[in-house]
Design a protein around this motif. Structure first.
Motif, PDB file in Angstrom:
ATOM      1  N   LYS A  41      35.505  43.397  50.621  1.00 44.81           N
ATOM      2  CA  LYS A  41      36.290  43.330  51.459  1.00 44.81           C
ATOM      3  C   LYS A  41      37.504  43.495  50.215  1.00 44.81           C
ATOM      4  CE  LYS A  41      36.710  41.178  56.157  1.00 44.81           C
ATOM      5  NZ  LYS A  41      37.207  40.856  57.219  1.00 44.81           N
ATOM      6  N   THR A  42      38.451  44.547  50.772  1.00 49.78           N
ATOM      7  CA  THR A  42      39.359  45.493  49.728  1.00 49.78           C
ATOM      8  C   THR A  42      40.600  44.691  49.824  1.00 49.78           C
ATOM      9  OG1 THR A  42      37.831  47.097  48.226  1.00 49.78           O
ATOM     10  CG2 THR A  42      40.272  46.375  47.953  1.00 49.78           C
ATOM     11  N   MET A  43      41.238  43.710  49.124  1.00 49.08           N
ATOM     12  CA  MET A  43      42.744  42.442  49.744  1.00 49.08           C
ATOM     13  C   MET A  43      43.387  42.678  48.945  1.00 49.08           C
ATOM     14  SD  MET A  43      40.577  39.409  51.397  1.00 49.08           S
ATOM     15  CE  MET A  43      42.123  39.049  52.056  1.00 49.08           C
ATOM     16  N   GLU A  44      44.688  42.566  49.532  1.00 45.13           N
ATOM     17  CA  GLU A  44      46.074  42.301  48.282  1.00 45.13           C
ATOM     18  C   GLU A  44      46.198  40.943  47.984  1.00 45.13           C
ATOM     19  OE1 GLU A  44      49.165  44.078  50.573  1.00 45.13           O
ATOM     20  OE2 GLU A  44      48.988  45.772  49.751  1.00 45.13           O
ATOM     21  N   PHE A  45      46.030  40.689  46.528  1.00 46.00           N
ATOM     22  CA  PHE A  45      46.437  39.702  46.061  1.00 46.00           C
ATOM     23  C   PHE A  45      47.613  39.427  45.283  1.00 46.00           C
ATOM     24  CE2 PHE A  45      42.122  40.405  46.724  1.00 46.00           C
ATOM     25  CZ  PHE A  45      42.442  38.973  47.041  1.00 46.00           C
ATOM     26  N   LYS A  46      48.261  38.273  45.067  1.00 42.56           N
ATOM     27  CA  LYS A  46      49.664  37.883  43.875  1.00 42.56           C
ATOM     28  C   LYS A  46      48.228  37.077  42.458  1.00 42.56           C
ATOM     29  CE  LYS A  46      53.497  37.120  44.652  1.00 42.56           C
ATOM     30  NZ  LYS A  46      54.665  36.498  44.864  1.00 42.56           N
ATOM     31  N   VAL A  47      48.569  37.111  41.719  1.00 42.08           N
ATOM     32  CA  VAL A  47      48.464  36.388  41.060  1.00 42.08           C
ATOM     33  C   VAL A  47      49.480  34.953  40.240  1.00 42.08           C
ATOM     34  CG1 VAL A  47      48.256  36.359  38.451  1.00 42.08           C
ATOM     35  CG2 VAL A  47      47.746  38.912  39.536  1.00 42.08           C
ATOM     36  N   VAL A  48      48.514  34.161  40.389  1.00 44.36           N
ATOM     37  CA  VAL A  48      49.467  32.845  40.141  1.00 44.36           C
ATOM     38  C   VAL A  48      48.402  32.288  39.207  1.00 44.36           C
ATOM     39  CG1 VAL A  48      49.022  32.803  43.390  1.00 44.36           C
ATOM     40  CG2 VAL A  48      47.317  32.004  41.789  1.00 44.36           C
ATOM     41  N   LYS A  49      47.993  32.354  38.356  1.00 44.20           N
ATOM     42  CA  LYS A  49      47.753  31.378  37.810  1.00 44.20           C
ATOM     43  C   LYS A  49      47.101  32.020  36.600  1.00 44.20           C
ATOM     44  CE  LYS A  49      46.437  27.177  36.058  1.00 44.20           C
ATOM     45  NZ  LYS A  49      45.712  25.715  36.684  1.00 44.20           N
ATOM     46  N   ILE A  50      47.175  32.188  34.722  1.00 44.99           N
ATOM     47  CA  ILE A  50      45.959  33.081  34.146  1.00 44.99           C
ATOM     48  C   ILE A  50      45.987  31.307  32.640  1.00 44.99           C
ATOM     49  CG2 ILE A  50      45.651  34.295  31.958  1.00 44.99           C
ATOM     50  CD1 ILE A  50      47.943  36.044  34.104  1.00 44.99           C
ATOM     51  N   ASN A  51      44.560  31.612  32.281  1.00 48.04           N
ATOM     52  CA  ASN A  51      44.473  30.661  30.645  1.00 48.04           C
ATOM     53  C   ASN A  51      44.580  31.938  30.478  1.00 48.04           C
ATOM     54  OD1 ASN A  51      43.326  29.330  29.496  1.00 48.04           O
ATOM     55  ND2 ASN A  51      42.621  27.236  30.903  1.00 48.04           N
ATOM     56  N   GLN A  52      45.570  31.527  29.328  1.00 52.70           N
ATOM     57  CA  GLN A  52      45.483  32.786  27.884  1.00 52.70           C
ATOM     58  C   GLN A  52      44.239  32.072  26.938  1.00 52.70           C
ATOM     59  OE1 GLN A  52      47.448  35.030  28.027  1.00 52.70           O
ATOM     60  NE2 GLN A  52      48.697  35.321  29.790  1.00 52.70           N
TER      61      GLN A  52
ATOM     62  N   PHE B  63      41.199  31.224  27.263  1.00 49.17           N
ATOM     63  CA  PHE B  63      39.897  31.325  28.694  1.00 49.17           C
ATOM     64  C   PHE B  63      39.973  32.897  28.755  1.00 49.17           C
ATOM     65  CE2 PHE B  63      40.186  27.059  27.509  1.00 49.17           C
ATOM     66  CZ  PHE B  63      38.989  26.184  27.035  1.00 49.17           C
ATOM     67  N   ARG B  64      41.281  33.209  29.170  1.00 50.72           N
ATOM     68  CA  ARG B  64      41.310  34.226  29.975  1.00 50.72           C
ATOM     69  C   ARG B  64      40.325  34.524  31.503  1.00 50.72           C
ATOM     70  NH1 ARG B  64      41.500  39.762  26.788  1.00 50.72           N
ATOM     71  NH2 ARG B  64      43.111  39.314  25.000  1.00 50.72           N
ATOM     72  N   ASN B  65      41.034  33.619  32.316  1.00 46.92           N
ATOM     73  CA  ASN B  65      40.438  33.285  33.233  1.00 46.92           C
ATOM     74  C   ASN B  65      41.898  33.233  34.160  1.00 46.92           C
ATOM     75  OD1 ASN B  65      38.263  32.043  33.116  1.00 46.92           O
ATOM     76  ND2 ASN B  65      39.430  29.300  32.471  1.00 46.92           N
ATOM     77  N   VAL B  66      41.746  34.134  36.309  1.00 51.62           N
ATOM     78  CA  VAL B  66      42.613  34.602  35.966  1.00 51.62           C
ATOM     79  C   VAL B  66      42.217  34.124  37.995  1.00 51.62           C
ATOM     80  CG1 VAL B  66      43.646  36.696  37.337  1.00 51.62           C
ATOM     81  CG2 VAL B  66      42.480  36.585  35.005  1.00 51.62           C
ATOM     82  N   VAL B  67      43.287  33.244  37.923  1.00 54.54           N
ATOM     83  CA  VAL B  67      43.081  32.866  39.320  1.00 54.54           C
ATOM     84  C   VAL B  67      44.383  33.253  40.275  1.00 54.54           C
ATOM     85  CG1 VAL B  67      44.178  30.916  41.107  1.00 54.54           C
ATOM     86  CG2 VAL B  67      42.824  30.661  38.901  1.00 54.54           C
ATOM     87  N   VAL B  68      43.567  34.285  41.259  1.00 58.44           N
ATOM     88  CA  VAL B  68      44.931  34.501  42.420  1.00 58.44           C
ATOM     89  C   VAL B  68      44.629  34.370  44.112  1.00 58.44           C
ATOM     90  CG1 VAL B  68      43.969  37.221  41.627  1.00 58.44           C
ATOM     91  CG2 VAL B  68      42.758  36.090  43.325  1.00 58.44           C
TER      92      VAL B  68
END
Length: 593
Positions: free
Chosen positions: A171-182, A184-189
């Motif tokens: 599925k394609t859904m809308e998200f907000k970026v809530v956390k980024i680990n600069q 390790f370049r990890n992104v949590v949405v």
């Protein structure tokens, strides 16, 4: 010719060179150069913009103004299901020409080159972005955002707990970026964050209007062992297991199921309304209010045992209406036992209503009342002198408690066990659980106790002993027990007698020992106290005494004084002493009188 009358010659065109053919030699290179200059200058490993000119399920054709169009795999556009011809997209030049002369482009690499900046900007600006859910992973999902694989925790998919993650894959859904680990370049949405803002507004509106007693429609969100969580539209409340039904509930799944729409009532909440207590059973009348008005004390009711303890059992006679059967009301027996000996949870039982308080909503029941009280007609069933077989229940130092039937107990005193045997403790006579024959001696109806006897079942041998063991008669007996105060002698005709040490002296002057069988003269016989006083010495001394001259004192002494004085107990603590001396003392006392 008329067709070209309006055609004007090209200004600046060198017709002479054209006619001479020299123009072609110099203009071919210039023309090629001029053509190349009209195309974009493209370098490999460069990000440029292009226009989608066509696409299908396998590939997307993009024009970047180069001499040939580029081909990009359609899978690189899965994140954008709305892609259409004419869209401007960023592409990365992989190769200007492959072996087939084809321009090779990559949209994914173009996105990656700028995606990190975009993701950071989305976090800073709280921007809503679009992502494609690629697959499941431990604890959540992997989402393609600008070509970056971001992590979507399971708890951030929706405000409700997710039970099937697989339905979100693809599925394609809308998200907000809530956390980024600069580092390790990890992104949590999060998708939940998008709808929480809307729910928060609903929640504030619900809470602001919330009052005790209000009824709301909610959805069962979660079921636990202690209760049910209900979503009231962004606000969660808990129905404790005791508020699900007026009856006892062992498992909330018996009452509700997940995602079920139910009406609930607000019972209570804290000052900040963070903890909301809900009720389901309160929407229906209390079962006690609907209880049959004609039900009264003495009526018989049927129900199921729902709870049991040592002291009694709770029986549900209607959903939410329970009565207690105390263990004392389970049997007419006065021996308190555990309720588990009579019934178990789940048993269907019939009982009699003993007390009924509709105001306090309490009821006590009994099952022993279904049987007749055995003490009502005890005199008829167990009259004085009647003989019965009882069961030994337990011992005491003074007797044996026995049970004639359930609820009818009796006591056999230790003195009523045997006519002849001296029983020191009842355990010498019988065992717990053994049957024993008894005769009813006394009835105490008020205290529900019978006095019983065992020896009374046989004739009293002392009636016979009275005619056999007359004072002065001689009988053969065996010394069975020796002690400081004397010895116990078992007489051949039956019964036991006692002799003091002085009367155990044999003719040769030695003391008679345990196990010896000798003749004994009866000195005293008392039927009431079952006492026989014996003497071996008298069997041979009396003949010698007749040859001896009588002293004045002996002449004055009555003949009866030659017999042994009265002794209170065979094993009494007072030593009998010298019987002759006692006889003389008695003679003096009588003379004084």
């Amino acid at each position: 010719m008329s067709n070209f009358k309006n055609v004007q010659p090209l200004e600046g065109f060198n017709w002479e060179e054209f006619e001479n053919g020299t123009m072609g030699e110099t203009s071919q290179e210039e023309l090629a150069k001029a053509y190349d200059e009209t195309l974009n200058k493209v370098s490999e490993h460069q990000v440029v913009e292009g226009r989608v000119i066509s696409f299908d399920k396998k590939e997307v054709v993009v024009n970047i103004g180069y001499k040939s169009d580029g081909i990009i795999p359609a899978s690189e556009f899965r994140y954008n299901p709305d892609l259409k011809v004419g869209d401007i997209v960023e592409v990365y030049v992989e190769n200007q020409e492959d072996k087939k002369g084809q321009l090779i482009l990559s949209h994914k690499k173009a996105r990656l080159s700028k995606s990190w900046e975009r993701v950071n900007a989305a976090l800073d600006n709280e921007e809503v972005i679009t992502g494609y859910i690629k697959c499941r992973t431990k604890g959540g999902m992997i989402v393609d955002v600008f070509g970056i694989e971001a992590f979507l925790p399971g708890s951030q998919i929706d405000v409700h707990p997710i039970r099937d993650y697989d339905v979100f894959v693809g599925k394609t859904m809308e998200f907000k970026v809530v956390k980024i680990n600069q580092e390790f370049r990890n992104v949590v949405v999060s998708h939940k964050a998008l709808i929480e803002a809307e729910l928060e507004a609903q929640k504030k509106e619900i809470i602001s209007k919330m009052e005790k007693g209000q009824i709301y429609e909610g959805t069962v969100k979660n079921i636990t062992t202690y209760g049910v969580f209900v979503d009231l539209g962004g606000v969660d409340g808990l129905i404790h297991i005791t508020d699900l039904s007026w009856g006892r509930v062992s498992d909330p799944h018996e009452v509700v199921e997940l995602d079920q729409k139910i009406n609930v009532v607000i019972l209570d909440f804290d000052d900040e309304k963070k903890r909301i207590a809900l009720g389901l059973k309160q929407l229906t009348p209390h079962p006690w209010d609907a209880l049959d008005e004609n039900l009264k004390v003495g009526d018989h009711v049927k129900g199921k045992v729902v709870v049991i303890a040592d002291y009694g059992a709770f029986v549900e006679i209607a959903p939410g209406v329970e009565g207690l059967i105390h263990v004392s009301e389970m049997s007419w027996s006065q021996h308190l036992r555990s309720a588990q000996e009579f019934m178990h949870v789940g048993d269907e039982v019939e009982a009699v209503i003993l007390t009924l308080d509709r105001n306090e909503r309490k009821m006590s029941l009994g099952i022993k009342q279904l049987k007749e009280d055995p003490w009502e007609n005890i005199e008829e069933k167990y009259p004085l002198g009647s003989k019965h077989t009882a069961k030994v229940r337990n011992f005491t130092n003074f007797g044996i408690f026995v049970e004639l039937e359930e609820g009818v107990d009796g006591l056999i005193h230790i003195s009523d066990l045997s006519w002849t045997k001296k029983v020191k403790h009842p355990s010498e006579f019988t065992q717990v659980g053994s049957p024993i024959e008894v005769m009813v001696l006394e009835i105490d109806k008020e205290n529900r106790r019978l006095s019983l006897g065992h020896k009374q079942l046989e004739d009293n041998p002392w009636d016979t002993y009275e005619t056999i063991y007359t004072p002065g008669s001689v009988h053969v007996g065996k010394i069975t027990e020796s002690m400081d105060k004397g010895a116990v002698i078992a007489l051949n005709e039956g019964g036991e007698g006692f002799a003091t040490p002085k009367h155990l002296v044999k003719e040769d002057g030695t003391q008679a020992q345990q196990g010896e069988e000798l003749p004994f003269k009866v000195i005293e016989f008392v039927k009431e106290t079952k006492r026989i006083i014996l003497s071996h010495s008298r069997t041979f001394e009396e003949g010698k005494e007749e040859k001896k001259p009588r002293t004045a004192a002996r002449r004055q002494a009555p003949k009866a004084t030659e017999e042994a004085p009265t002794i209170n107990n065979v094993t009494a603590s007072t030593t009998l002493g010298d019987l002759d001396a006692l006889a003389a003392l008695k003679a003096k006392m009588e003379k004084g009188e």
